[in-house]
Structures are given as structure tokens and as C-alpha cells.
Design an enzyme around this catalytic site. Structure first.
Site, short mmCIF file in Angstrom:
data_model
loop_
_atom_site.label_atom_id
_atom_site.label_comp_id
_atom_site.label_asym_id
_atom_site.label_seq_id
_atom_site.Cartn_x
_atom_site.Cartn_y
_atom_site.Cartn_z
N LYS A 17 -38.42 14.38 -5.30
CA LYS A 17 -38.91 15.73 -5.03
C LYS A 17 -39.82 16.24 -6.15
O LYS A 17 -40.91 16.76 -5.90
CB LYS A 17 -37.72 16.70 -4.87
N LYS A 19 -41.63 14.81 -8.48
CA LYS A 19 -42.96 14.21 -8.59
C LYS A 19 -43.88 14.71 -7.47
O LYS A 19 -45.05 15.04 -7.72
CB LYS A 19 -42.85 12.68 -8.52
N GLY A 41 -32.09 16.93 -11.41
CA GLY A 41 -32.89 16.24 -12.42
C GLY A 41 -34.14 15.75 -11.73
O GLY A 41 -34.09 14.82 -10.93
N HIS A 42 -35.24 16.43 -11.97
CA HIS A 42 -36.50 16.11 -11.28
C HIS A 42 -37.48 15.47 -12.27
O HIS A 42 -37.89 16.10 -13.24
CB HIS A 42 -37.11 17.37 -10.65
N ARG A 144 -18.04 37.77 -5.55
CA ARG A 144 -18.58 39.04 -6.05
C ARG A 144 -18.11 39.35 -7.47
O ARG A 144 -17.97 40.50 -7.86
CB ARG A 144 -18.24 40.18 -5.09
P1 GDP Z 1 -35.74 14.04 -7.61
O1 GDP Z 1 -34.42 14.52 -8.09
O2 GDP Z 1 -35.82 14.03 -6.12
O3 GDP Z 1 -36.90 14.76 -8.21
O4 GDP Z 1 -35.86 12.50 -8.05
P2 GDP Z 1 -35.45 11.88 -9.48
O5 GDP Z 1 -36.45 12.30 -10.46
O6 GDP Z 1 -34.03 12.17 -9.78
O7 GDP Z 1 -35.51 10.34 -9.18
C1 GDP Z 1 -36.68 9.71 -8.77
C2 GDP Z 1 -36.93 8.49 -9.67
O8 GDP Z 1 -37.86 7.60 -9.06
C3 GDP Z 1 -37.56 8.85 -11.00
O9 GDP Z 1 -37.05 7.98 -11.98
C4 GDP Z 1 -39.05 8.60 -10.78
O10 GDP Z 1 -39.75 8.31 -11.95
C5 GDP Z 1 -39.02 7.40 -9.87
N1 GDP Z 1 -40.15 7.31 -8.91
C6 GDP Z 1 -40.83 8.33 -8.35
N2 GDP Z 1 -41.71 7.88 -7.42
C7 GDP Z 1 -41.57 6.53 -7.40
C8 GDP Z 1 -42.17 5.50 -6.63
O11 GDP Z 1 -42.98 5.73 -5.73
N3 GDP Z 1 -41.79 4.21 -6.91
C9 GDP Z 1 -40.86 3.93 -7.85
N4 GDP Z 1 -40.54 2.67 -8.05
N5 GDP Z 1 -40.26 4.89 -8.59
C10 GDP Z 1 -40.58 6.18 -8.35
P1 IMO Z 2 -31.55 16.35 -7.61
O1 IMO Z 2 -32.17 17.71 -7.31
C1 IMO Z 2 -28.13 13.68 -7.97
C2 IMO Z 2 -24.29 15.41 -6.76
C3 IMO Z 2 -23.27 15.06 -7.77
C4 IMO Z 2 -21.99 15.17 -6.94
C5 IMO Z 2 -22.29 16.32 -6.01
C6 IMO Z 2 -21.79 17.68 -6.45
O2 IMO Z 2 -32.02 15.73 -8.85
O3 IMO Z 2 -31.68 15.46 -6.42
P2 IMO Z 2 -22.47 19.43 -8.33
O4 IMO Z 2 -22.82 19.24 -9.78
O5 IMO Z 2 -23.55 20.03 -7.52
O6 IMO Z 2 -21.15 20.11 -8.16
O7 IMO Z 2 -22.23 17.93 -7.78
O8 IMO Z 2 -23.69 16.36 -5.90
N1 IMO Z 2 -25.54 16.03 -7.24
C7 IMO Z 2 -26.65 15.36 -7.54
N2 IMO Z 2 -26.87 14.05 -7.66
N3 IMO Z 2 -29.16 14.54 -8.09
C8 IMO Z 2 -28.97 15.86 -7.93
O9 IMO Z 2 -29.99 16.73 -7.86
C9 IMO Z 2 -27.65 16.33 -7.71
N4 IMO Z 2 -27.11 17.53 -7.57
C10 IMO Z 2 -25.82 17.33 -7.28
O10 IMO Z 2 -23.46 13.78 -8.27
O11 IMO Z 2 -21.82 14.03 -6.16
MG MG Z 3 -32.86 13.92 -9.33
#
Ligand code: GDP
Ligand code: IMO
Ligand code: MG
Length: 431
Positions: A17, A19, A41-42, A144
Site C-alpha cells: 500500500k 509504495k 508498516g508501510h 467513551r
Molecule cells: P504495506 O504495509 O502494504 O505498505 O506493505 P509493506 O511495506 O509492509 O510490505 C511490502 C514489501 O514489499 C516491502 O518490503 C516493499 O519494499 C516490498 N515491495 C514493494 N513492491 C514490490 C514489488 O513489486 N516486488 C517486490 N519483490 N517487492 C516489493
Molecule cells: P500494514 O498496514 C501486518 C496484524 C497483526 C495481528 C493482527 C492484530 O503494514 O499492512 P493489532 O496490532 O492490530 O492488534 O494486530 O493484525 N497486523 C498487521 N500485520 N501489517 C499490518 O499493517 C498490520 N496491522 C495489524 O500481526 O495478526
Molecule cells: Mg506493512
């Protein structure tokens, strides 16, 4: 009046998301987060550097754009401060273009303690929470009893903070939790509280707004707004794999409550899916692979949590879950990510339906957590080719295009673009 576009995850999180938001930001004036908090974690990658955002919207690196943290988001002031400092090290002064809703709720140190308390109490049925305090903070919001960003300025803030903290301590002790042994980043609760309270000074440097007025004014002025989802459809509090979910509405409807916009103001609904599937933490995942292929997906895709570093569970793409996500959210276009991870695979499988005790279905059953589900897999020949340097959709390998066409056909939604590497520049748009 223009409409607000939404971009969010269709699977079990980490669909790339951050990226994609970063890549789309030049087309928008405002990027707004509407739910979740530091559990997210984006990851963004450009010019050879990698950056992970947790609370701050992924449009922040485009300094001429406004970024907004909406009322539906949870803010942990110390994590927020760390993010601001990490941005400053990269030369980004977020104070200029980051606005925060006064109605966004705060995560207290004791919310984080309650997260650990609740997980401990669950014994063998732990959710696998990120332990950032998400569940307990949203619980206080609904009960609340929560404290909001705007409350920081109130004369009785410290009193209210103390009262809520005492409630949490009473609860944790009653649940048999060892409060004295509890640590956040190696700090005991009192010590962490000090750092947390100091971090409020960073938060106060930002513009606190009535974000519902702010965003609607932007739309009236025909500014283009992109809402950025965190977590994903299958972790939605209502429609996800309850109780193995997060505590917010991660779906399109969450944009209305998390930013204060009307349903009729929603424009494009952009859903992201990996070309395979991953999940972190506990809960059902019918297409999960426990074999060498699963390990290969994890290694080649670097599938380790951006927030917790935990290895992600990996499996094939699940069209039953994806169709469900498209239905509930009214997805208008798809973004498919990370097919490059499977470049060397001889065969790539796609789950098109489930077999539950000999009965075939393409619905997500209520008994998802306990049902004995066998995914029905359709094999596709691997494309066996690097995707490096491809910039035009038509130049993607034919076998990959067949696989992508099957995703479109199965969901009834067109693909807008495909991401083929972690770098910002590697997104191949179809049009
Ligand atoms: P988000 O939480 O949806 O923003 O995704 P994350 O950042 O947690 O995880 C996505 C991972 O995939 C990161 O380590 C990115 O650097 C990596 N990534 C993003 N786009 C691509 C892609 O097209 N190919 C590969 N191999 N890795 C990607
Ligand atoms: P992004 O936005 C990966 C997962 C946790 C757990 C469950 C509940 O980067 O995709 P919480 O802390 O919300 O009570 O955890 O949801 N979880 C995620 N796993 N990426 C996330 O966010 C997450 N947000 C929550 O691992 O299973
Ligand atoms: Mg993430």
C-alpha cells in the site's frame, strides 16, 4: 465538488500500500490516513533508500502535498516522534505539510500494557497483535473513555491521563498481569511514560484541525484527495477473520467514519493484492503453504514484517477471498504487486474456490476459523523470466499476462497497474 479516491489492501495486509500511495501522490493534492495506527508498516523505496512509515501518510515525501492524519487513526506520541525524527534525518520537515485531526485518539503507554495483558490472557489463542496498543485504544474510544489529540491542550489533560492509566493498571493487575515486569523498548512503564509525555511536545508542533471540515473544504475546492488504508480487508473488525483481526474498519466504509466524508463522496476504490498471499499473526489462511514453495515465497519476497520483523506466512493468491473483498468494498480497479517474486517458478497456483467437507463453495463461511477448507487450485505455467526494466504492460511476459487476466476475469475488476520491484519507479500502468 470532487470525490475522494481510496487505496487499501484486499488481503491480509502488507500488499504494498505504502509504495503505491507514494507513486500515486503526484496525481493528488492531499493524502489522508483514515484508520489504524502504529501497527501499520508501510515501506517506500527510492534513490536506493528504504523508509518505513507507521502513523504518517505515505505521501509525506512529496513536500508540496498535504498529508492528513484523520480522526479514525490512533497516534502513539513517542512512535510519532520517532517517525518525525527519522524523516528529518532524510531532510523531510513534516511540520510544513502534515495536519492532524483533533479527534484522532491517543495510544497511552498503558494501552500498550493492556495489549500485552489481553494477549497473555488469551493463552493459546493469541491474535499475534503488534502490541502497539491498537485494540485497547480503540476499546476506550468505543467505551467513551479515550483521550483525543485535541485533549492534549485541555487544562485537565494530565488528570484525565492519570485516571485512564489507573483504570488500566487496575484491570491488568486483576487479570494477573505482572505490571512491574512489563517493558516497552526495554523501559519499565513509568520510565516509558516520561518519554511518552515528553513526546507530546513534538505532536504540539503540528497543525491540529477539525479534519472533517478540512477535507470537505478540499473536496469543494476540487482538490484531489487520496485516502490511504492500513491493514487490509481480511483484518476488518466486521468482515475479517474475527477474532483474528485488527480493531478498526479497514474497508472503504472506514473512509467515511475515519475522515468524515459522505458515502456519495467516494470516487475510485483502488484495491491492492499481491500476486500471491501473505499473513502475519494467527488466524485462518486457507492457501498457506507449509512446504518449500512457502519458504521460497518468504525468502524471495523478503516477507518479514515491516513493524515487527516477524516472518510472514506465505501462500497462493486466494480469489475466493479477493472476490469477497471486491464485493464488500466496491473495488473499481486493482493493483497487483510482487509477481517478480515468482519469476523462477515452474507453476504458479491460484485458488478459485474452496472445498469444505466435500462441498464446493466460493463464499467465505462464517465458520472460517474452524472449517476444514481445502483450496481448489488452478495451475498456471510460470513465466520464467525477469521483469526487470519493463515499463509497458504489453511487454510483461505473456504467461504473466494470462495469469493477470485470470485475476481480472475472476474478480470482474480491471487491473490498473502492476508493481514489479520495491522501487518507486517500477510500477507498470496498464493504460
Ligand atoms: P504495506 O504495509 O502494504 O505498505 O506493505 P509493506 O511495506 O509492509 O510490505 C511490502 C514489501 O514489499 C516491502 O518490503 C516493499 O519494499 C516490498 N515491495 C514493494 N513492491 C514490490 C514489488 O513489486 N516486488 C517486490 N519483490 N517487492 C516489493
Ligand atoms: P500494514 O498496514 C501486518 C496484524 C497483526 C495481528 C493482527 C492484530 O503494514 O499492512 P493489532 O496490532 O492490530 O492488534 O494486530 O493484525 N497486523 C498487521 N500485520 N501489517 C499490518 O499493517 C498490520 N496491522 C495489524 O500481526 O495478526
Ligand atoms: Mg506493512
Amino acid at each position: 465538488m470532487t470525490k475522494i479516491d481510496v487505496l487499501f489492501g484486499l488481503q491480509w495486509v502488507d500488499e504494498v500500500k505504502g509504495k503505491i500511495v507514494d507513486v500515486l501522490t503526484p496525481r493528488y493534492d492531499v493524502v489522508a490516513r483514515f484508520q489504524g495506527g502504529p501497527n501499520a508498516g508501510h515501506t517506500l523505496e527510492f534513490n536506493g533508500t528504504k523508509h518505513v512509515l507507521h502513523i504518517i501518510p505515505s505521501g509525506i515525501f512529496h513536500q508540496e502535498k498535504i498529508n492528513l492524519i484523520g480522526n479514525g487513526v490512533l497516534i502513539e506520541p513517542r512512535i510519532f516522534r520517532q517517525e518525525i525524527e527519522a524523516l528529518a534525518e532524510k531532510g523531510v520537515d513534516a511540520v510544513k505539510n502534515l495536519y492532524i485531526s483533533k479527534k484522532a485518539h491517543l495510544i497511552l503507554p498503558s494501552h500498550r500494557m493492556m495489549d500485552a495483558t489481553n494477549e497473555q490472557a488469551k493463552g493459546n489463542s493469541k491474535i499475534g497483535s503488534t502490541l502497539k496498543g491498537i485494540g485497547p485504544a480503540y476499546t476506550d474510544k468505543i467505551a467513551r473513555t479515550g483521550i483525543r489529540v485535541g485533549d492534549i491542550m485541555a487544562p485537565d489533560f494530565i488528570e484525565r491521563y492519570g485516571q485512564l492509566k489507573r483504570q488500566h493498571l487496575t484491570m491488568a493487575r486483576a487479570m494477573g498481569f505482572d505490571v512491574d515486569a512489563f517493558r516497552i523498548d526495554g523501559m519499565e512503564l513509568g520510565e516509558y511514560e516520561k518519554v511518552w509525555l515528553e513526546s507530546l511536545a513534538t505532536l504540539k508542533r503540528f497543525r491540529f484541525v477539525n479534519s472533517e471540515y478540512f477535507i470537505n473544504q478540499c473536496l469543494r475546492e476540487d482538490k484531489k484527495v487520496l485516502a490511504e488504508g492500513a491493514q487490509a480487508m481480511m483484518l476488518d473488525i466486521d468482515f475479517g477473520t474475527y477474532p483474528f483481526v485488527t480493531s478498526s474498519n479497514t474497508i472503504t466504509a472506514g473512509v467515511c467514519t475515519g475522515l468524515g466524508v459522505a458515502p456519495s463522496a467516494i470516487g475510485k476504490v483502488m484495491g491492492i493484492t499481491k500476486a500471491y498471499c501473505t499473513r502475519v499473526g494467527a488466524g485462518p489462511f486457507p492457501t498457506e503453504l507449509f512446504d518449500e514453495t512457502g519458504k521460497r515465497l518468504c525468502e524471495l519476497g523478503h516477507e518479514y514484517g515491516a513493524t515487527t520483523g516477524r516472518p510472514r506466512r506465505c501462500g497462493w493468491i486466494d480469489l475466493t477471498a479477493l472476490r469477497y473483498a471486491c464485493m464488500v468494498n466496491g473495488v473499481t480497479e486493482l493493483y497487483v504487486t510482487k509477481p517478480d517474486v515468482m519469476n523462477d517458478f515452474d507453476t504458479v497456483n491460484m485458488c478459485t474456490a474452496y472445498d469444505i467437507d466435500g462441498r464446493q463453495t466460493d463464499e467465505i463461511p462464517f465458520e472460517y476459523n474452524t472449517a476444514r477448507i481445502t483450496p481448489l487450485l488452478t495451475p498456471f505455467e510460470g513465466w520464467k523470466q525477469s521483469l526487470q526494466g519493463i515499463t509497458r504492460y504489453g511487454d510483461l511476459p505473456e504467461k504473466l499476462r494470462l495469469y493477470l487476466a485470470a485475476i481480472e476475469q475472476q474478480t470482474g475488476v480491471d487491473i490498473a497497474a502492476v508493481s514489479i520491484s520495491p522501487d518507486r519507479k517500477d510500477v507498470v500502468f496498464k493504460q
